[in-house]
Write an enzyme that holds these catalytic residues in place. Sequence first.
Site, PDB file in Angstrom:
ATOM      1  N   SER A  54      43.087  39.234  30.396  1.00  0.00           N
ATOM      2  CA  SER A  54      43.299  37.845  30.782  1.00  0.00           C
ATOM      3  C   SER A  54      44.700  37.369  30.362  1.00  0.00           C
ATOM      4  CB  SER A  54      42.196  36.967  30.183  1.00  0.00           C
ATOM      5  OG  SER A  54      42.201  35.678  30.741  1.00  0.00           O
ATOM      6  N   HIS A 105      34.712  37.612  34.826  1.00  0.00           N
ATOM      7  CA  HIS A 105      35.875  37.614  33.929  1.00  0.00           C
ATOM      8  C   HIS A 105      35.473  38.211  32.576  1.00  0.00           C
ATOM      9  CE1 HIS A 105      39.975  36.290  33.158  1.00  0.00           C
ATOM     10  NE2 HIS A 105      39.604  35.828  31.984  1.00  0.00           N
ATOM     11  N   ASP A 118      35.298  37.415  39.501  1.00  0.00           N
ATOM     12  CA  ASP A 118      36.128  36.660  38.551  1.00  0.00           C
ATOM     13  C   ASP A 118      36.709  35.422  39.234  1.00  0.00           C
ATOM     14  OD1 ASP A 118      37.987  35.728  36.720  1.00  0.00           O
ATOM     15  OD2 ASP A 118      38.884  37.688  36.340  1.00  0.00           O
TER      16      ASP A 118
END
Length: 224
Positions: free
Chosen positions: A110, A197, A169
């Site tokens: 991320s 995610h 995601d």
Amino acid sequence: MVQQPGFANTNTPTALPTILCLHGAGTNSAIFNIQTIRLQRALSSKFNFIFLDAPFPGPPGPEVLPVFENCGPYLRWTRSPADSNLSEETKTLITTVCKETEFVGVLGFSQGAKLAAGLLLEQQVRGRKGFRFGVLLMGISPPLVSGLSDEQRATKIAVPSVVVLGKEDPWRDEGRRLYDEFWEKGKANLLELEIGHRLPDLEAENKMIVDEILRLYRETGERT
């Protein structure tokens, strides 16, 4: 500076090549250490893993709670989520850890993948030696950099990498943009998994990432 070795490396020789691991926003090195334990176990005979804590506090990230409740402090690599430039605090952390340890690769999740992409871009633009490959998990665009001109920021990254996206995601489009707009064609492989995610739970999906990491290491000069 807070850093910790990978949980799977307890009994592993320190002579193994090392991968720098950068957690996502709203987590920390200990949480990311746990999140990547499947990857670590599969690669423990090949690599050491070092996990670094980001310098700024923030709220828990997506899908962090309730699993990692009371596992703070929750940290991020920028002062605020809107920051697009690498802070001096983060830059100092990365510079220090890279002086202490020679890394063959960088692995980020991320916001950590956003930072990893920026490190690869800056390394390339400034003509430095360093990371031989990158592993970007559920990354977001653009790369997090410091002190680069607009022309330099537009440079296509040529460091061999794998970009892993989750089809479910909510930030998938940002991850796809990172792959499409910032990597030189043919220099990064794209893996798209049936997840959100987060890191994958299924053995088969983890193996896909493991195989890519091993391929990148072989192709960038595996130690014999």
